[in-house]
Design an enzyme around this catalytic site. Structure first.
Site, PDB file in Angstrom:
ATOM      1  N   HIS A 432      43.136  26.233   9.301  1.00 36.65           N
ATOM      2  CA  HIS A 432      42.724  27.619   9.074  1.00 36.65           C
ATOM      3  C   HIS A 432      41.333  27.698   8.445  1.00 36.65           C
ATOM      4  O   HIS A 432      40.463  28.430   8.922  1.00 36.65           O
ATOM      5  CB  HIS A 432      43.756  28.305   8.175  1.00 36.65           C
ATOM      6  CG  HIS A 432      43.441  29.725   7.851  1.00 36.65           C
ATOM      7  ND1 HIS A 432      43.960  30.778   8.573  1.00 36.65           N
ATOM      8  CD2 HIS A 432      42.672  30.273   6.878  1.00 36.65           C
ATOM      9  CE1 HIS A 432      43.508  31.914   8.063  1.00 36.65           C
ATOM     10  NE2 HIS A 432      42.731  31.634   7.022  1.00 36.65           N
ATOM     11  N   GLU A 433      41.125  26.935   7.372  1.00 37.01           N
ATOM     12  CA  GLU A 433      39.837  27.025   6.673  1.00 37.01           C
ATOM     13  C   GLU A 433      38.707  26.419   7.499  1.00 37.01           C
ATOM     14  O   GLU A 433      37.575  26.896   7.442  1.00 37.01           O
ATOM     15  CB  GLU A 433      39.931  26.355   5.300  1.00 37.01           C
ATOM     16  CG  GLU A 433      41.027  26.900   4.385  1.00 37.01           C
ATOM     17  CD  GLU A 433      40.996  28.409   4.205  1.00 37.01           C
ATOM     18  OE1 GLU A 433      39.953  29.029   4.489  1.00 37.01           O
ATOM     19  OE2 GLU A 433      42.018  28.977   3.792  1.00 37.01           O
ATOM     20  N   HIS A 436      37.427  29.122   9.863  1.00 34.74           N
ATOM     21  CA  HIS A 436      36.421  30.064   9.360  1.00 34.74           C
ATOM     22  C   HIS A 436      35.006  29.517   9.574  1.00 34.74           C
ATOM     23  O   HIS A 436      34.057  30.286   9.756  1.00 34.74           O
ATOM     24  CB  HIS A 436      36.656  30.337   7.879  1.00 34.74           C
ATOM     25  CG  HIS A 436      37.828  31.235   7.609  1.00 34.74           C
ATOM     26  ND1 HIS A 436      38.030  32.423   8.267  1.00 34.74           N
ATOM     27  CD2 HIS A 436      38.873  31.114   6.738  1.00 34.74           C
ATOM     28  CE1 HIS A 436      39.138  32.999   7.824  1.00 34.74           C
ATOM     29  NE2 HIS A 436      39.673  32.223   6.903  1.00 34.74           N
TER      30      HIS A 436
END
Length: 1002
Positions: A432-433, A436
């Site tokens: 997820h990170e 980004h």
């Protein structure tokens, strides 16, 4: 020839290795009577076939078997293959073939079959070799999918490419495009299922490059489904109708076309125009563990298992090459923030998972942004800046813990701008990170759930498909946050996965992957972001040209590294050129993968300082010194100063510009001194004046005359014919009374545009690095605050060729900060770089040790390059190697599993430590092997992936994973983790636990 005894069954036989027939002149060395002319032709029998169990493939409806081919026996005729179903003897298939393999389709699921194979001469056949099998009771995920025809000709059908996802070749907007320079699995489904063998030919723009015999559908690679399948669920396969073959990375490029030929000469072609290739993108991820006023946690799994995690993440991200590298951890025992705050015990701020002043200023701004900048040759930036100077695909991920006013806080859960802050480096937090950083927000397209119309993933190392649903989660529908879409579970059994940006999953799904499989639409967005990153080729930055399908030169102001991907020392710190805030250098951190640049050297090493008499300035001084200038008729000219004496004896210091051709300091014809109504030109004698260097200390001043006294200098920066320099008096920049220009007294108000009223010496700032041989390298760093309200930060790489011992920061003559550098033992623990893809393949992850338990042998050391293969368990907050030895108490012998303790170099024992002992007759006996007399545990085995590791004698190994207790044992009949009943914990109780974890091969 095939003879069918059942109309219900359809047969096709496969040539997995194309044969062109035997040479009739050859003889068999294994069959002596074939060469004996006295033995009757009637008595000759060929060799009995040997069936290769390893090359057997079984699905729910098909089977492939292969046997050793007859090596051109004289008079060889054919093989007889007889297939029958055990519960229906009348369903018999007879196959006559000269090929040493057979593919049989349209069998009945979950049924037992037998196959007899014999080899025949023209006169007789051998004894039969027999094999039995049971067709699987499985679900084919794509068994109802219609063909999307893109292969044309007499063998038309559908081809799909498999890299990170199973995709179409033409390049669709909702899925990734084919990655140039990355291995691919090719899937081909003929429109009509009557082929028994298929040969794939690979063509480039230069012609035929290679031929590959495709594997039959029953040999299609397996999935990542867990081995311990719930009794209510079936085995799920990707498909039972695709033929498959692999293409290596170096053939995967634009201009490729594929030809498919079957045994009957039918030909299907997909032309190169229908195969859309994307960029061979590269991605670099640096990894570091931090502790701020607190010791680093030491739980960064990516760093601990760099080889495994690199290979795993490579399967999820559409790149051609992935580089994972690690840095030595940093323990910040004292912290200086860019605002001047200094912490030695704890931060004054309140910390949290997403908050904390040290989290922002140290973890994100200094370390992650700093490492990114250092690898672009940027030596300094404003202290709080997290600006991502993106040129290459370079990201720095860190785990971080800090001591705050509210206690010890673990940070995590953020990413973007080349920075990743994590608590857990596995599962969805990582995916997820990182997402980004690829420009992805939360809930892409309103929330993306996999579904029946989205593709599966692929693991190129384990050669397994990755399902797009959750293998263990109870079935339920996925509902998007906007309630616009509902995705029902597959077969009402398996819940589809959410993309990493829409929730993902925080567990290992299946037997392979610990990272989230991206939705194909999201993966395409990631691919589009990555392909814009530059790479360094032949000492230039290059970017991919999608029209030309080649790398082209990219113009940029960034420095090009003189050395790429080499061991580096990264220097980090905070300094204030204004000398208001305190400055601090931190202990350097080290990596085996970084870029080295030809960084700017200080001017002060060769530059003159202050006012310099022109006769003392030689040619080299002129070249090496940076001089103050002013604008004269739109041209920068050097400022100069000389003593002027008027015809009537008026003496003053005049600021003009240097006329280098005539070697005078002058005000030119436009500026004159008016005395008794007469205009007197102002110029120096030949070669008799002073020049003004930028370098020095403090504000720049001079004495116009004795009555005015020392004054700061000023100058004009106007584009017209008005120019000159003078001194500041009151609110004006002026010259001595009587100095006129264009008929007016030379005087200008300070607040008007074009008046430069701030002249200071440059006060040059320098970073000095001394190595062990006392050689000093000086690097220029900004001599001004990049942002007015904060200190600057330092971030730069230097070579690790020579150990450094001292680092200092100077601004002018002032030392702002310094640090003595000692040896860092963590350098020896660095594993990186791990490079996956292209010519590197998966070589960094290939096992080097035997699988399972193995005896300690001479000179064996658990070095960095193999320690990821060894099983470990947590002992008092440390990861220790698991071991096993035979323990005897004179009455009985047993296996004991403990951990490895090193006595000295190359000397080890297997022990239970101070807390686990053997109890006999109320006597506690230490559990310890003889020196180097025990077994280590290797947990790597591709063929056993997902299988539970045994303790001994079919008992499953179990390991404790908590802070209060440690140890390993086996599962008893009540599913408790235990060892022999006489093995106890230090509290006197039997070593027996209900909370544990099992270990599987990977």
């Amino acid at each position: 020839m095939v003879v069918r005894y059942s109309l219900l069954m359809k047969v096709s036989f496969a040539i997995l290795i194309f044969l062109v027939g035997c040479n009739e002149n050859a003889t068999s060395s294994n069959d002596q009577y074939l060469t004996d002319p006295d033995i009757s032709e009637q008595t000759k029998k060929p060799s009995r076939p040997i069936i290769d169990e390893k090359n057997k493939g079984v699905t729910d409806t098909s089977v492939t078997i292969e046997w050793d081919k007859i090596e051109c026996e004289k008079n060889f005729s054919h093989y007889n293959v007889i297939v029958y179903r055990k519960d229906r003897i009348e369903d018999v298939i007879t196959i006559r073939t000269r090929n040493n393999s057979v593919f049989i389709d349209d069998l009945k699921p979950n049924s037992q079959y037998s196959i007899d194979v014999s080899s025949c001469l023209h006169s007789a056949c051998s004894e039969s070799a027999k094999i039995e099998f049971i067709t699987l009771n499985e679900i084919d995920y794509y068994h109802t999918t219609e063909i999307e025809k893109n292969v044309y000709g007499s063998l038309e059908g559908e081809v799909r490419f498999v890299q990170t996802h199973v995709i179409s070749p033409e390049g669709r907007k909702n899925e990734p495009e084919i990655i140039t320079g990355r291995d691919a699995l090719i899937l081909f489904k003929p429109s009509i299922k009557n082929s028994s063998s298929i040969l794939m030919k690979i063509y480039s723009e230069d012609g035929l490059t290679s031929k590959v015999v495709m594997k039959s559908p029953s040999m299609l690679p397996k999935t990542d489904q867990p081995i311990d399948i719930d009794e209510n669920n079936k085995v799920v396969s990707y498909s039972n109708s695709y033929w498959s073959a692999e293409i290596p990375w170096n053939k995967m490029k634009s201009g490729m076309s594929l030809h498919f030929e079957d045994e009957n000469g039918n030909l299907g072609i997909i032309e190169s125009e229908r195969i859309k290739f994307s960029a061979p993108s590269e991605l670099i991820i640096q990894n570091i563990d931090l502790g701020m006023l607190y010791k680093p946690r030491g739980r960064n799994i990516v760093i601990k298992e760099l080889e495994r995690t690199a290979v795993d993440y490579f399967q999820k991200v559409p790149v051609s090459k992935l580089i994972f590298s690690d840095y030595t951890p940093i323990h910040f025992e004292k912290i200086t923030l860019p605002n001047g705050s200094v912490y030695t015990e704890k931060s004054a701020d309140i910390g949290g998972w997403h908050q904390g002043d040290m989290r922002e200023a140290v973890g994100k701004a200094l370390v992650s942004t700093g490492i990114n900048n250092a690898n672009l040759g940027i030596v300094a930036s404003s202290g709080y800046s997290q600006q991502y100077n993106r040129l290459t695909n370079h990201i720095t991920a860190h785990t971080n813990i800090g001591y705050y006013n509210n206690g010890v806080v673990v940070h995590g859960g953020s990413g973007g701008g080349g920075i990743v802050t994590l608590e857990n480096t596995l599962h969805n937090e990582w995916s997820h990170e990182l997402g980004h950083n690829y420009g992805l927000g939360h809930y892409v397209a309103g929330g993306t759930s996999h579904g029946p119309d989205t593709s599966w993933g692929w693991d190129g190392y384990y050669k397994r498909f990755i399902a797009n649903f959750d293998w263990k989660r109870s079935p339920q529908s996925n509902i998007r946050p906007d309630n616009q879409e509902v995705v029902k579970p597959f077969m009402d059994k398996y819940t589809y996965l959410w993309d990493a940006m829409s929730g993902g999953y925080d567990h290992q799904n299946g037997i392979i992957s610990r990272y989230t499989l991206h939705h194909p639409y999201v993966a395409r967005i990631i691919q589009d972001w990555l392909k814009n990153g530059a790479v360094v080729i032949n000492n230039d930055y290059m970017v991919w040209d999608e029209l030309k399908n080649i790398y082209v030169y990219k113009g940029t102001n960034f420095k090009v590294p003189i050395k790429k991907g080499v061991p580096v020392v990264t220097i980090l710190g905070v300094y204030d050129p204004d000398k208001i805030n305190p400055s601090q250098l931190y202990p350097p951190t080290y990596s085996n993968y970084g870029n080295i640049f030809d960084l700017e050297k200080p001017r002060s090493e060769s530059s003159l300082k202050g006012w310099q008499y022109v006769k003392d300035v030689n040619y080299l001084d002129r070249v090496n010194t940076h001089w103050h200038t002013m604008l004269v008729n739109r041209k920068e000219e050097k400022i100069c100063r000389f003593s002027y004496l008027s015809p009537k004896g008026k003496k003053f210091e005049f600021l003009g510009y240097e006329d280098i051709e005539n070697k005078i300091c002058t005000g030119s014809r436009s500026i004159h001194y008016l005395e008794d109504g007469k205009k007197n030109p102002i110029e120096s004698k030949y070669n008799d004046y002073f020049l003004l260097s930028i370098d020095g200390d403090g504000e720049i001043s001079y004495v116009p005359d004795s009555t005015i006294g020392e004054s700061k200098i000023c100058s004009l920066k106007m584009s017209g014919t008005v120019y000159g320099a003078g001194f500041i008096k009151g609110n004006s920049c002026r010259q001595i009374d009587g100095v006129f220009m264009n008929g007016f007294q030379w005087a200008f108000t300070l607040n008007q545009s074009g008046v430069n009223s701030t002249y200071t010496w440059s006060n040059e700032c320098v970073l000095k690095i001394k190595d062990k041989d006392n050689n000093i390298e000086s690097i220029s760093i900004p001599n001004y605050r990049i942002e007015k309200n904060q200190s600057n930060k330092i971030h730069l790489n230097i070579s690790r060729e020579k150990p450094i011992i001292d680092i200092n920061v100077y601004c002018g003559e002032h030392e702002l900060t310094s640090i003595k550098v000692s040896d860092n033992p963590d350098i020896k623990l660095l594993k990186g770089p791990i490079i996956v893809g292209q010519e590197h393949g998966y070589t960094s992850y290939e096992p080097k040790l035997p699988s399972g338990w193995f005896k300690h042998y001479d000179n064996f050391e658990p070095k960095n390059e193999i320690n990821h293969e060894l099983g470990k368990m947590r002992v008092n907050d440390n990861d220790e190697y698991i071991c096993r030895f035979n323990f005897s108490d004179s009455d009985r012998e047993m296996k004991f599993v403990g951990y490895v303790s090193q006595l000295s170099e190359s000397k080890y024992i297997c022990t239970g430590g101070s807390e686990i002992y053997y109890k006999k007759n109320d006597i506690n006996i230490e559990l310890s092997s003889k020196e180097n007399d025990f077994e280590w545990l290797s947990v790597r085995d591709k063929n056993l992936i997902g299988s539970k590791i045994e303790f001994d004698n079919n008992k499953t190994l179990c390991v404790l994973d908590n802070r209060s207790f440690y140890g390993a044992g086996y599962l008893d009949e009540n599913n408790r983790c235990t060892q022999d009943r006489q093995i106890h914990w230090s509290n006197g109780k039997q070593w027996l636990f209900s909370t544990y974890k099992t270990m599987t091969y990977h």
